[in-house]
Motif scaffolding. Structure first.
Motif, PDB file in Angstrom:
ATOM      1  N   PRO A 110      82.511  39.977  62.161  1.00  0.00           N
ATOM      2  CA  PRO A 110      81.315  39.563  62.920  1.00  0.00           C
ATOM      3  C   PRO A 110      80.025  39.775  62.135  1.00  0.00           C
ATOM      4  CG  PRO A 110      82.814  40.803  64.316  1.00  0.00           C
ATOM      5  CD  PRO A 110      83.344  40.919  62.907  1.00  0.00           C
ATOM      6  N   LEU A 111      79.130  38.814  62.301  1.00  0.00           N
ATOM      7  CA  LEU A 111      77.840  38.849  61.614  1.00  0.00           C
ATOM      8  C   LEU A 111      76.692  39.255  62.527  1.00  0.00           C
ATOM      9  CD1 LEU A 111      78.419  35.528  59.702  1.00  0.00           C
ATOM     10  CD2 LEU A 111      77.834  37.661  58.552  1.00  0.00           C
ATOM     11  N   ASP A 112      76.992  39.456  63.834  1.00  0.00           N
ATOM     12  CA  ASP A 112      75.920  39.772  64.785  1.00  0.00           C
ATOM     13  C   ASP A 112      75.803  41.254  65.065  1.00  0.00           C
ATOM     14  OD1 ASP A 112      78.307  40.025  66.057  1.00  0.00           O
ATOM     15  OD2 ASP A 112      77.828  38.741  67.765  1.00  0.00           O
ATOM     16  N   GLY A 113      76.612  42.102  64.394  1.00  0.00           N
ATOM     17  CA  GLY A 113      76.520  43.547  64.585  1.00  0.00           C
ATOM     18  C   GLY A 113      77.306  44.082  65.763  1.00  0.00           C
ATOM     19  N   ILE A 114      77.967  43.242  66.534  1.00  0.00           N
ATOM     20  CA  ILE A 114      78.751  43.690  67.693  1.00  0.00           C
ATOM     21  C   ILE A 114      80.158  44.080  67.231  1.00  0.00           C
ATOM     22  CG2 ILE A 114      79.726  43.001  69.917  1.00  0.00           C
ATOM     23  CD1 ILE A 114      77.363  41.153  70.302  1.00  0.00           C
ATOM     24  N   GLU A 115      80.618  45.253  67.651  1.00  0.00           N
ATOM     25  CA  GLU A 115      81.944  45.718  67.273  1.00  0.00           C
ATOM     26  C   GLU A 115      83.005  44.943  68.057  1.00  0.00           C
ATOM     27  OE1 GLU A 115      82.692  47.748  64.925  1.00  0.00           O
ATOM     28  OE2 GLU A 115      80.646  48.341  64.397  1.00  0.00           O
ATOM     29  N   ARG A 116      83.974  44.413  67.362  1.00  0.00           N
ATOM     30  CA  ARG A 116      85.091  43.694  67.984  1.00  0.00           C
ATOM     31  C   ARG A 116      86.387  44.262  67.409  1.00  0.00           C
ATOM     32  NH1 ARG A 116      81.026  39.899  67.285  1.00  0.00           N
ATOM     33  NH2 ARG A 116      80.488  38.725  69.191  1.00  0.00           N
ATOM     34  N   PRO A 117      86.849  45.365  67.948  1.00  0.00           N
ATOM     35  CA  PRO A 117      88.034  46.030  67.387  1.00  0.00           C
ATOM     36  C   PRO A 117      89.280  45.175  67.579  1.00  0.00           C
ATOM     37  CG  PRO A 117      87.422  47.031  69.486  1.00  0.00           C
ATOM     38  CD  PRO A 117      86.327  46.069  69.136  1.00  0.00           C
ATOM     39  N   PRO A 118      90.266  45.340  66.708  1.00  0.00           N
ATOM     40  CA  PRO A 118      91.504  44.561  66.830  1.00  0.00           C
ATOM     41  C   PRO A 118      92.368  45.080  67.972  1.00  0.00           C
ATOM     42  CG  PRO A 118      91.690  46.125  65.027  1.00  0.00           C
ATOM     43  CD  PRO A 118      90.282  46.228  65.538  1.00  0.00           C
ATOM     44  N   ARG A 119      93.297  44.238  68.424  1.00  0.00           N
ATOM     45  CA  ARG A 119      94.226  44.635  69.486  1.00  0.00           C
ATOM     46  C   ARG A 119      95.416  45.407  68.927  1.00  0.00           C
ATOM     47  NH1 ARG A 119      92.193  39.704  71.516  1.00  0.00           N
ATOM     48  NH2 ARG A 119      91.548  39.864  73.717  1.00  0.00           N
ATOM     49  N   ASN A 170      95.156  40.672  90.657  1.00  0.00           N
ATOM     50  CA  ASN A 170      95.497  39.254  90.772  1.00  0.00           C
ATOM     51  C   ASN A 170      96.233  38.727  89.550  1.00  0.00           C
ATOM     52  OD1 ASN A 170      93.414  39.357  88.965  1.00  0.00           O
ATOM     53  ND2 ASN A 170      91.988  38.084  90.186  1.00  0.00           N
ATOM     54  N   GLY A 171      96.550  39.604  88.600  1.00  0.00           N
ATOM     55  CA  GLY A 171      97.310  39.180  87.428  1.00  0.00           C
ATOM     56  C   GLY A 171      96.466  38.655  86.292  1.00  0.00           C
ATOM     57  N   LYS A 172      95.171  38.632  86.456  1.00  0.00           N
ATOM     58  CA  LYS A 172      94.279  38.132  85.421  1.00  0.00           C
ATOM     59  C   LYS A 172      93.781  39.287  84.553  1.00  0.00           C
ATOM     60  CE  LYS A 172      92.604  34.085  87.951  1.00  0.00           C
ATOM     61  NZ  LYS A 172      91.401  33.377  88.451  1.00  0.00           N
ATOM     62  N   LYS A 173      93.484  38.972  83.324  1.00  0.00           N
ATOM     63  CA  LYS A 173      92.936  39.946  82.397  1.00  0.00           C
ATOM     64  C   LYS A 173      91.432  39.799  82.318  1.00  0.00           C
ATOM     65  CE  LYS A 173      97.023  40.218  79.437  1.00  0.00           C
ATOM     66  NZ  LYS A 173      97.537  40.061  78.043  1.00  0.00           N
ATOM     67  N   GLU A 174      90.768  40.924  82.253  1.00  0.00           N
ATOM     68  CA  GLU A 174      89.313  40.895  82.137  1.00  0.00           C
ATOM     69  C   GLU A 174      88.922  40.534  80.711  1.00  0.00           C
ATOM     70  OE1 GLU A 174      85.455  43.818  82.863  1.00  0.00           O
ATOM     71  OE2 GLU A 174      87.510  44.549  83.176  1.00  0.00           O
ATOM     72  N   LYS A 175      87.982  39.628  80.579  1.00  0.00           N
ATOM     73  CA  LYS A 175      87.538  39.193  79.268  1.00  0.00           C
ATOM     74  C   LYS A 175      86.781  40.319  78.566  1.00  0.00           C
ATOM     75  CE  LYS A 175      88.933  34.873  79.134  1.00  0.00           C
ATOM     76  NZ  LYS A 175      89.822  34.365  78.073  1.00  0.00           N
ATOM     77  N   GLN A 176      87.080  40.489  77.298  1.00  0.00           N
ATOM     78  CA  GLN A 176      86.440  41.514  76.494  1.00  0.00           C
ATOM     79  C   GLN A 176      85.365  40.882  75.604  1.00  0.00           C
ATOM     80  OE1 GLN A 176      87.404  44.821  76.896  1.00  0.00           O
ATOM     81  NE2 GLN A 176      88.761  44.005  78.518  1.00  0.00           N
ATOM     82  N   ASP A 177      84.471  41.740  75.064  1.00  0.00           N
ATOM     83  CA  ASP A 177      83.428  41.241  74.163  1.00  0.00           C
ATOM     84  C   ASP A 177      84.030  40.614  72.911  1.00  0.00           C
ATOM     85  OD1 ASP A 177      81.469  42.029  75.903  1.00  0.00           O
ATOM     86  OD2 ASP A 177      81.089  43.946  74.905  1.00  0.00           O
ATOM     87  N   ARG A 178      85.184  41.145  72.497  1.00  0.00           N
ATOM     88  CA  ARG A 178      85.805  40.607  71.292  1.00  0.00           C
ATOM     89  C   ARG A 178      86.391  39.225  71.501  1.00  0.00           C
ATOM     90  NH1 ARG A 178      90.622  45.081  71.170  1.00  0.00           N
ATOM     91  NH2 ARG A 178      91.515  44.660  73.231  1.00  0.00           N
ATOM     92  N   ASP A 179      86.481  38.798  72.757  1.00  0.00           N
ATOM     93  CA  ASP A 179      87.005  37.466  73.040  1.00  0.00           C
ATOM     94  C   ASP A 179      85.917  36.391  72.958  1.00  0.00           C
ATOM     95  OD1 ASP A 179      89.554  38.486  73.532  1.00  0.00           O
ATOM     96  OD2 ASP A 179      89.043  38.964  75.612  1.00  0.00           O
TER      97      ASP A 179
END
Length: 550
Positions: free
Chosen positions: A336-345, A470-479
């Motif tokens: 990422p170039l915007d400085g936001i941490e997006r850790p791997p799964r 409800n079986g849905k996953k919450e969207k993360q910042d890394r998504d």
């Protein structure tokens, strides 16, 4: 008494009364042989035969008259202009074959392309201009003096729009006169036909450094040819001190469409893998970017061919623009170039490595500045009047050498003498030839990667949280990945990276931003279609969709 001495009259003279042709002198007067006095004659002490031969004779030196060549006009002037372009193209092809070791049949390929290009121009002196549109069936010698002109005027030397609509046969369009940039474009198309991995950035670099005949091509034209060439074609052959970014891409795209419309000629796709590797190494990016680009290539189902269908051509339809756009998007997703941490799964996630963009800027800046005291080849045109006053002596010598080589023609010898006079009797050591490739380029890239590898960090994976009720996953910042549509939207690190990538591909920054935005939109559409397909499959619905690769 001495006998009378008779003299002959000068040629064309005789006695007016009797016509006698001899005369004699007596008492300082002159008489004809028959005694008639001759008016206007007087006695001279010197002999008549020696009259006017006494003393030093000086003659005025005649000035050398310069012959003024007659300027050609009309069809003859246009034909001479085509022959000049043909001469420049021959020099370029020979340089590629000899210096860059292009295959021998490369010359034959470019010959055929040039033959088609000029064959589509109207025949000189023909009353029917429509005969110029591929209507000539007789064969013509390749790379010879084509006896063809055009009905185009000098103001039509501009580049036409790169759209298939403007080249449609029913639109009444006709090929314009080729420009000097078309010679490089034809050489590049020859590389496409031969599947040679030469990029447009390489052609621009060769031309900018004066290696291939282009910027100073006008100086290489024979003097007698330049004198007979009309003034409007002089302007067409005298280019600026550099090739503007994107100029060659536009010329190639225009030719590709024109060949398709006029001759149904389709060029092979770009041999993109070697060019992809070259771009990645020039940008000093990890190898994971290569794998990401290959995956996106499968997702977009592209073979890096030039698009010739449709009314408009998008920015990402240019193969090399698409390639560098995929590289930028891949690096943007992985690091990422915007400085936001997006850790791997997981550890298998390509984002397990973290790239230090501050270190990357430092490495690229040091490499650009270089340790050499010489002026970087290919960037001499960036020197301005204020730089000359503060420039080091060695760099100033490099600039003057470049200026003499590129811009001092042989038209006025006195001008050359006045320019060279202040620098005569000054010796300077022979400088090493600065090349962008070869052993020096490999060493430069190796030093870059050694500096960058020491800054890479391993990031611990962070698994996704548990599913909701409800079986849905919450969207993360890394998504999520930001989309930057203008230059003002780019963060500082992204602006440097985008600018370096655009320079590597010889395109403008705005062009690269448009290309990356279009690629990101296509990827977003693919992701939405994939989610919809999985959701419909879960409901037991049969979905007829393209077999997209995961």
């Amino acid at each position: 008494m001495a006998p009378t001495k008779y003299h002959k009259f000068r040629s064309g003279e005789r006695c007016d009364e009797c016509g006698a042709r001899q005369w004699y002198a007596q008492d300082a007067l002159r008489y004809c042989r028959n005694g008639h006095r001759l008016e206007g004659f007087a006695e001279h002490e010197a002999d008549e035969d020696n009259f006017g031969t006494q003393g030093k004779v000086s003659r005025k030196k005649k000035e050398k008259r310069q012959k003024v060549a007659v300027k050609l006009s009309g069809d003859e002037g246009r034909e001479l202009y085509l022959e000049v372009l043909q001469l420049i193209l021959v020099k370029q092809v020979r340089w590629l074959v000899i210096e860059k070791e292009f295959p021998d049949d490369f010359e034959e390929i470019v010959r055929a392309l040039w033959s088609l290009r000029v064959r589509s121009l109207p025949v000189r002196g023909s009353g029917n201009e429509e005969e110029g549109r591929g209507g000539r069936e007789e064969s013509q010698p390749l790379f010879s003096s084509m006896g063809e002109g055009t009905g185009s005027e000098s103001e039509e030397l501009g580049l036409s729009d790169a759209t298939t609509a403007t080249w449609a046969p029913d639109a009444g369009k006709r090929w314009k006169l080729p420009k000097l940039i078309d010679t490089l474009a034809l050489c590049y198309l020859g590389c496409l036909v031969r599947r040679l991995p030469a990029s447009m950035a390489e052609f621009c670099g060769w031309a900018q450094r004066g290696e291939i005949d282009f910027l100073a091509a006008f100086n290489g034209i024979p003097r007698n040819v330049r004198d007979r060439l009309p003034a409007e074609y002089h302007r067409a052959l005298q280019v600026r001190d550099h090739i503007p970014p994107g100029r060659l891409q536009a010329a190639v795209q225009d030719l590709v469409i024109a060949y398709k419309v006029n001759f149904e000629t389709v060029f092979p796709p770009l041999n993109y893998v070697p060019i992809l590797v070259r771009f990645i190494t020039e940008l000093t990016l990890p190898i994971e970017v290569y794998m990401a680009v290959k995956c996106m290539t499968e997702i977009l189902k592209t073979d890096y061919s030039y698009h010739t269908g449709g009314k408009t051509i998008r920015t990402m339809d240019n193969p090399e623009v698409l390639l560098v756009s995929l590289i930028v998007v891949s690096a943007k997703l992985l690091y990422p170039l915007d400085g936001i941490e997006r850790p791997p799964r997981s550890h298998e996630d390509p984002r397990s490595l973290k790239m230090d963009w501050a270190k990357w800027q430092e490495v690229m800046q040091d490499d650009t500045a270089g340790t050499s005291s010489n002026l970087q080849r290919g960037e001499e045109y960036k020197v301005g009047p204020e730089d000359v006053l503060t420039m080091e002596k060695t760099k100033l010598d490099d600039f003057m050498d470049w200026f003499e080589k590129m811009w001092i023609a042989d038209g006025d010898a006195k001008t050359d003498e006045r320019i060279r006079e202040p620098f005569e009797n000054q010796k300077r050591p022979t400088l090493p030839n600065q090349e962008s490739n070869g052993d020096g380029g490999s060493e430069r890239i190796r030093n870059r990667y050694e500096a960058m590898n020491s800054s890479l960090q391993v990031v611990e994976p962070v698994p996704d949280p548990e599913e909701l009720e409800n079986g849905k996953k919450e969207k993360q910042d890394r998504d999520f990945c930001p989309v930057w549509r203008t230059e003002e939207d780019l963060p500082d690190a992204a602006k440097v990276f985008y600018g370096k990538a655009a320079s590597t591909a010889a395109v403008t920054l705005n062009t690269l931003i448009k290309g990356t935005t279009q690629v990101e939109n296509r990827l977003a559409v693919w992701c939405n279609q994939r989610v919809k397909r999985e959701r419909d499959k879960g409901k037991g619905k049969a979905v007829l969709m393209d077999d997209d690769s995961d």
